[in-house]
Write a protein that holds these residues in place. Structure first.
Motif, PDB file in Angstrom:
ATOM      1  N   VAL A 196      34.469 -23.304  31.197  1.00 20.36           N
ATOM      2  CA  VAL A 196      35.558 -23.011  32.121  1.00 20.36           C
ATOM      3  C   VAL A 196      35.053 -23.235  33.540  1.00 20.36           C
ATOM      4  O   VAL A 196      34.090 -22.601  33.973  1.00 20.36           O
ATOM      5  N   PHE A 197      35.708 -24.150  34.266  1.00 26.48           N
ATOM      6  CA  PHE A 197      35.251 -24.519  35.603  1.00 26.48           C
ATOM      7  C   PHE A 197      36.355 -24.248  36.626  1.00 26.48           C
ATOM      8  O   PHE A 197      37.493 -24.698  36.467  1.00 26.48           O
ATOM      9  N   LEU A 198      35.991 -23.528  37.656  1.00 22.99           N
ATOM     10  CA  LEU A 198      36.901 -23.227  38.766  1.00 22.99           C
ATOM     11  C   LEU A 198      36.480 -24.067  39.968  1.00 22.99           C
ATOM     12  O   LEU A 198      35.349 -23.969  40.440  1.00 22.99           O
ATOM     13  N   VAL A 199      37.392 -24.902  40.463  1.00 22.35           N
ATOM     14  CA  VAL A 199      37.081 -25.853  41.535  1.00 22.35           C
ATOM     15  C   VAL A 199      37.747 -25.406  42.827  1.00 22.35           C
ATOM     16  O   VAL A 199      38.966 -25.225  42.884  1.00 22.35           O
ATOM     17  N   HIS A 200      36.921 -25.253  43.877  1.00 18.78           N
ATOM     18  CA  HIS A 200      37.415 -24.784  45.175  1.00 18.78           C
ATOM     19  C   HIS A 200      36.879 -25.710  46.265  1.00 18.78           C
ATOM     20  O   HIS A 200      35.756 -25.543  46.745  1.00 18.78           O
ATOM     21  N   MET A 201      37.658 -26.729  46.605  1.00 17.28           N
ATOM     22  CA  MET A 201      37.218 -27.703  47.611  1.00 17.28           C
ATOM     23  C   MET A 201      38.415 -28.466  48.157  1.00 17.28           C
ATOM     24  O   MET A 201      39.539 -28.313  47.673  1.00 17.28           O
ATOM     25  N   ASN A 202      38.150 -29.300  49.160  1.00 19.77           N
ATOM     26  CA  ASN A 202      39.247 -30.036  49.792  1.00 19.77           C
ATOM     27  C   ASN A 202      39.685 -31.230  48.947  1.00 19.77           C
ATOM     28  O   ASN A 202      39.090 -31.543  47.918  1.00 19.77           O
ATOM     29  N   LEU A 203      40.727 -31.907  49.422  1.00 18.85           N
ATOM     30  CA  LEU A 203      41.345 -32.992  48.660  1.00 18.85           C
ATOM     31  C   LEU A 203      40.384 -34.150  48.408  1.00 18.85           C
ATOM     32  O   LEU A 203      40.271 -34.643  47.288  1.00 18.85           O
ATOM     33  N   SER A 204      39.689 -34.594  49.441  1.00 17.19           N
ATOM     34  CA  SER A 204      38.808 -35.759  49.317  1.00 17.19           C
ATOM     35  C   SER A 204      37.688 -35.515  48.321  1.00 17.19           C
ATOM     36  O   SER A 204      37.458 -36.303  47.400  1.00 17.19           O
ATOM     37  N   LEU A 205      36.983 -34.388  48.485  1.00 23.18           N
ATOM     38  CA  LEU A 205      35.857 -34.080  47.601  1.00 23.18           C
ATOM     39  C   LEU A 205      36.340 -33.749  46.194  1.00 23.18           C
ATOM     40  O   LEU A 205      35.736 -34.176  45.194  1.00 23.18           O
ATOM     41  N   GLY A 206      37.425 -33.010  46.079  1.00 20.20           N
ATOM     42  CA  GLY A 206      37.945 -32.644  44.768  1.00 20.20           C
ATOM     43  C   GLY A 206      38.387 -33.843  43.963  1.00 20.20           C
ATOM     44  O   GLY A 206      38.184 -33.904  42.746  1.00 20.20           O
ATOM     45  N   SER A 207      38.985 -34.831  44.625  1.00 19.50           N
ATOM     46  CA  SER A 207      39.425 -36.046  43.928  1.00 19.50           C
ATOM     47  C   SER A 207      38.235 -36.779  43.324  1.00 19.50           C
ATOM     48  O   SER A 207      38.285 -37.231  42.173  1.00 19.50           O
ATOM     49  N   ARG A 208      37.168 -36.888  44.077  1.00 16.86           N
ATOM     50  CA  ARG A 208      35.976 -37.586  43.577  1.00 16.86           C
ATOM     51  C   ARG A 208      35.294 -36.805  42.467  1.00 16.86           C
ATOM     52  O   ARG A 208      34.767 -37.381  41.510  1.00 16.86           O
ATOM     53  N   LEU A 209      35.320 -35.483  42.575  1.00 16.16           N
ATOM     54  CA  LEU A 209      34.711 -34.652  41.527  1.00 16.16           C
ATOM     55  C   LEU A 209      35.380 -34.895  40.190  1.00 16.16           C
ATOM     56  O   LEU A 209      34.707 -35.076  39.164  1.00 16.16           O
ATOM     57  N   PHE A 210      36.719 -34.930  40.145  1.00 18.28           N
ATOM     58  CA  PHE A 210      37.425 -35.093  38.873  1.00 18.28           C
ATOM     59  C   PHE A 210      37.252 -36.498  38.304  1.00 18.28           C
ATOM     60  O   PHE A 210      37.214 -36.672  37.080  1.00 18.28           O
ATOM     61  N   LEU A 211      37.140 -37.496  39.162  1.00 17.96           N
ATOM     62  CA  LEU A 211      36.865 -38.843  38.663  1.00 17.96           C
ATOM     63  C   LEU A 211      35.505 -38.893  37.982  1.00 17.96           C
ATOM     64  O   LEU A 211      35.353 -39.481  36.908  1.00 17.96           O
ATOM     65  N   HIS A 212      34.500 -38.252  38.595  1.00 18.03           N
ATOM     66  CA  HIS A 212      33.169 -38.197  37.985  1.00 18.03           C
ATOM     67  C   HIS A 212      33.181 -37.355  36.705  1.00 18.03           C
ATOM     68  O   HIS A 212      32.502 -37.683  35.727  1.00 18.03           O
ATOM     69  N   ALA A 213      33.948 -36.257  36.711  1.00 18.10           N
ATOM     70  CA  ALA A 213      34.004 -35.384  35.533  1.00 18.10           C
ATOM     71  C   ALA A 213      34.599 -36.121  34.335  1.00 18.10           C
ATOM     72  O   ALA A 213      34.135 -35.964  33.198  1.00 18.10           O
ATOM     73  N   LYS A 214      35.610 -36.933  34.581  1.00 16.68           N
ATOM     74  CA  LYS A 214      36.206 -37.703  33.479  1.00 16.68           C
ATOM     75  C   LYS A 214      35.217 -38.726  32.940  1.00 16.68           C
ATOM     76  O   LYS A 214      35.077 -38.894  31.717  1.00 16.68           O
ATOM     77  N   ASN A 215      34.507 -39.398  33.839  1.00 20.07           N
ATOM     78  CA  ASN A 215      33.503 -40.386  33.414  1.00 20.07           C
ATOM     79  C   ASN A 215      32.375 -39.740  32.635  1.00 20.07           C
ATOM     80  O   ASN A 215      31.759 -40.368  31.771  1.00 20.07           O
ATOM     81  N   ALA A 216      32.096 -38.459  32.936  1.00 18.35           N
ATOM     82  CA  ALA A 216      31.025 -37.737  32.249  1.00 18.35           C
ATOM     83  C   ALA A 216      31.491 -37.137  30.927  1.00 18.35           C
ATOM     84  O   ALA A 216      30.707 -36.503  30.217  1.00 18.35           O
ATOM     85  N   GLY A 217      32.780 -37.315  30.577  1.00 18.17           N
ATOM     86  CA  GLY A 217      33.302 -36.780  29.318  1.00 18.17           C
ATOM     87  C   GLY A 217      33.645 -35.310  29.375  1.00 18.17           C
ATOM     88  O   GLY A 217      33.790 -34.648  28.348  1.00 18.17           O
ATOM     89  N   MET A 218      33.832 -34.768  30.597  1.00 18.54           N
ATOM     90  CA  MET A 218      34.095 -33.340  30.749  1.00 18.54           C
ATOM     91  C   MET A 218      35.581 -33.022  30.909  1.00 18.54           C
ATOM     92  O   MET A 218      35.945 -31.870  31.133  1.00 18.54           O
ATOM     93  N   MET A 219      36.435 -34.039  30.799  1.00 14.59           N
ATOM     94  CA  MET A 219      37.874 -33.801  30.811  1.00 14.59           C
ATOM     95  C   MET A 219      38.413 -34.023  29.399  1.00 14.59           C
ATOM     96  O   MET A 219      39.381 -34.745  29.174  1.00 14.59           O
ATOM     97  N   SER A 220      37.772 -33.377  28.455  1.00 14.89           N
ATOM     98  CA  SER A 220      38.112 -33.533  27.039  1.00 14.89           C
ATOM     99  C   SER A 220      38.337 -32.165  26.412  1.00 14.89           C
ATOM    100  O   SER A 220      38.301 -31.138  27.104  1.00 14.89           O
ATOM    101  N   GLU A 221      38.567 -32.155  25.093  1.00 18.51           N
ATOM    102  CA  GLU A 221      38.807 -30.894  24.385  1.00 18.51           C
ATOM    103  C   GLU A 221      37.656 -29.917  24.600  1.00 18.51           C
ATOM    104  O   GLU A 221      36.513 -30.303  24.810  1.00 18.51           O
ATOM    105  N   GLU A 222      37.987 -28.630  24.556  1.00 15.30           N
ATOM    106  CA  GLU A 222      37.073 -27.509  24.729  1.00 15.30           C
ATOM    107  C   GLU A 222      36.774 -27.190  26.193  1.00 15.30           C
ATOM    108  O   GLU A 222      36.184 -26.170  26.490  1.00 15.30           O
ATOM    109  N   TYR A 223      37.177 -28.081  27.102  1.00 13.83           N
ATOM    110  CA  TYR A 223      36.956 -27.809  28.522  1.00 13.83           C
ATOM    111  C   TYR A 223      38.230 -27.259  29.149  1.00 13.83           C
ATOM    112  O   TYR A 223      39.343 -27.652  28.793  1.00 13.83           O
ATOM    113  N   ALA A 224      38.058 -26.327  30.091  1.00 10.04           N
ATOM    114  CA  ALA A 224      39.175 -25.797  30.875  1.00 10.04           C
ATOM    115  C   ALA A 224      38.819 -25.907  32.351  1.00 10.04           C
ATOM    116  O   ALA A 224      37.706 -25.567  32.758  1.00 10.04           O
ATOM    117  N   TRP A 225      39.761 -26.401  33.147  1.00 11.39           N
ATOM    118  CA  TRP A 225      39.554 -26.577  34.576  1.00 11.39           C
ATOM    119  C   TRP A 225      40.670 -25.875  35.343  1.00 11.39           C
ATOM    120  O   TRP A 225      41.841 -25.980  34.989  1.00 11.39           O
TER     121      TRP A 225
END
Length: 449
Positions: A188-217
Motif C-alpha cells: 500500500v503506497f501513499l503518494v504526496h507530491m506535486n503534479l510534475s513529480l507525481g506523473s513521472r513516479l507513476f510512469l516509472h511504477a508501471k514500468n517496474a510492474g508495481m501497477m498490477s494486482e496486489e498493489y494499492a496506491w
C-alpha cells in the motif's frame, strides 16, 4: 488559472453588487525568477526577490491586503512583512502552515487545514483494513510539514507507517527507490507530491510492474486536484489508483461560473479547486472592504515610523487590522460551498474519495470530520446514512482487478521468518530441540509443514 479566476471574481462581484460603495483595485506583480523551476533559488535570493516585489506594492501602490503568494518560502517572507506593517496576507494555496507566532496574526488561509486531509487518508486505510502503508513524498518544506499530520492520524487508528521515502526529481533516484520498495512486503503506497513529480513516479511504477494486482496506491489532493491536467499516458499508468480531494457541491452559481470559464478559456484547461478557492477569497475580501466602508486617505496609516521592516519608507497600515477583523467574520455561500473562517483558515472540508478509471474518475464515497466515511451526501452536504453494509462503493484496483489488495505480500527475497513460542509440557503440540553439533533449532509438533 489563478489570474483569470481573480479577474472573473472582481467582475462578477461588481455586477452582483452594483450598490456597494467600495471596489477592490488589483495590483499584480510577478516574481518570475523565483517561480522559474529551472533554477535553484536560495532562501536569501527568495527573500530578496519576493520581499522586493511586495515592498514595491506596499510603498508605491499603498496596498492594504495581499493575495498570495504560492509557496512555503514566499509565504514566510510575505507573512513576516505583512505582520510588521499590519497588512493581511491571504493565501489560497497553503494547506499546512509553517508560520507561527506574531507572524500568524495577519496570515489568513482560504483553505482548510491539512489535518483533515490526513484524517481522511487514515480513515480510508482503516476502511480497507490495511495494517501499514509506505509513504512516498516530495522532499520540500510544505510536504514535510504534512508528514507530521499523517503520522499523528495513522497512529490514532493504529495503522503503521512501514517506510517513508523522499522522492527527488532525478529519474535514476525514482527508479532505485521503487526497486527498493518492490523487495518490501508492504503493498500500500501513499503518494504526496506535486503534479510534475507525481506523473513521472507513476510512469516509472508501471514500468517496474508495481501497477498490477496486489498493489494499492492512494494519492493526496495535491495530485487529485490536477488529474484533468494529466496527459493520456500518465492517466493510463494510474489506472486503479484511489485519491481524495475537497468535494465541490454543484449549484447554479457554480454552473454559471463554469460556463463563463469555458467562454474565457475555450478548451484550454479546466478550473480546479484552487481556482474556486481564489475566486471565493476575492469575494470575501470585497465583502470585508464593504463592511468597513469608505475611509479618509489621511487615516490609512498609523502615526509611527517604527515598522520593524528595516525600511523606513514603509508605513504601518491602520486599515489592515480592520480589514482582518471583518475578513475573519465573513460568511457566505461561495463556489466551493459554505465559506467561513475558523481560527484564520477555512472551515473543514468534505472530501471526495475517488477511483481513477480510464480517462475519468468514479466517486466511491465521501469523508466528513463529523461522520467519517459514507457512500453519499445529502443535498445539504451532510453525510447520508446508507442501507449498504459497506461504507464505500466497489473500486477497480491496479491491474484491472476487482479484488481488494490485502496490503502486503511475502518479500521478493522469498524468506519468511516465523516465531515459535517454546514452553514446557505437551510436546505433542510443540517441541523445540537444538542440535548440539550444528546449533540448529528444530520445531516439531501438531501443526507443521
Amino acid at each position: 488559472m489563478v489570474d483569470l479566476c481573480i479577474k472573473m471574481a472582481l467582475s462578477d462581484f461588481s455586477l452582483e453588487h452594483p450598490n456597494y460603495r467600495t471596489r477592490l483595485h488589483l495590483h499584480t506583480e510577478y516574481a518570475e525568477s523565483l517561480l522559474d523551476t529551472n533554477f535553484a533559488v536560495s532562501d536569501r535570493e527568495c527573500h530578496e526577490t519576493v520581499t522586493g516585489e511586495v515592498q514595491k506594492l506596499l510603498k508605491y501602490e499603498e496596498v492594504h491586503g495581499i493575495l498570495g503568494p504560492q509557496g512555503a518560502i514566499e509565504d514566510k517572507f510575505v507573512a513576516e512583512l505583512g505582520g510588521k506593517v499590519h497588512v493581511p496576507v491571504i493565501s489560497f494555496s497553503a494547506r499546512s502552515s509553517t508560520i507561527s507566532g506574531a507572524q500568524n496574526r495577519y496570515y489568513v488561509r482560504t483553505t482548510p487545514d491539512d489535518l483533515y486531509q490526513a484524517q481522511a487518508l487514515a480513515a480510508i486505510c482503516q476502511e480497507f483494513k490495511w495494517p501499514e502503508v509506505v509513504i512516498l513524498y516530495e522532499d520540500t518544506e510544505y510536504f514535510n510539514h504534512f508528514l507530521w499530520h499523517l503520522n499523528k492520524a495513522f497512529q490514532e487508528v493504529e495503522i503503521g507507517i512501514a517506510y517513508m521515502s523522499a522522492i527527488t526529481s532525478e529519474d535514476i533516484q525514482i527508479f532505485k527507490e521503487l526497486n527498493k520498495l518492490i523487495a518490501k512486503k508492504t503493498r500500500v503506497f501513499l503518494v504526496h507530491m506535486n503534479l510534475s513529480l507525481g506523473s513521472r513516479l507513476f510512469l516509472h511504477a508501471k514500468n517496474a510492474g508495481m501497477m498490477s494486482e496486489e498493489y494499492a496506491w492512494i494519492i493526496t489532493e495535491y495530485l487529485s486536484n490536477f488529474l484533468s491536467s494529466m496527459d493520456f499516458v500518465v492517466r493510463d499508468s494510474m489506472e486503479g489508483v484511489l485519491g481524495i480531494r475537497p468535494s465541490v457541491q454543484r449549484s447554479e452559481k457554480l454552473n454559471s461560473f463554469h460556463e463563463s470559464w469555458k467562454m474565457n478559456m475555450g478548451s484550454i484547461g479546466e478550473v480546479n479547486v484552487y481556482g474556486l478557492w481564489v475566486y471565493d477569497a476575492v469575494c470575501s475580501l470585497a465583502m470585508a472592504a464593504e463592511k468597513i466602508g469608505p475611509v479618509n486617505a489621511s487615516s490609512l496609516y498609523m502615526n509611527t515610523s517604527k515598522n520593524g521592516t528595516g525600511n523606513t519608507d514603509l508605513k504601518v497600515s491602520a486599515y489592515g487590522p480592520r480589514l482582518l477583523s471583518e475578513l475573519s467574520g465573513t460568511k457566505f455561500r461561495g463556489l466551493i460551498g459554505d465559506f467561513q473562517f475558523i481560527n484564520g483558515q477555512l472551515k473543514p472540508s468534505v472530501f471526495e474519495i475517488l477511483n481513477v478509471i480510464g480517462s475519468g474518475e468514479r466517486t466511491l464515497g465521501f469523508w466528513t470530520p463529523e461522520k467519517g466515511i459514507s457512500r453519499e451526501l445529502s443535498s445539504t452536504g451532510e453525510a447520508k446514512k446508507s442501507t449498504s453494509t459497506k461504507n464505500l462503493k466497489n473500486a477497480i484496483w491496479p491491474g484491472d482487478c476487482v479484488t481488494q489488495p490485502k496490503g502486503w505480500a511475502i518479500s521478493a527475497t522469498g524468506k519468511l521468518r516465523v516465531g515459535v513460542p517454546m514452553a514446557r509440557g505437551f510436546k505433542q503440540f510443540i517441541n523445540v530441540t537444538i542440535d548440539p553439533a550444528t546449533n540448529r533449532t528444530d520445531a516439531t509438533g501438531f501443526s507443521q509443514k
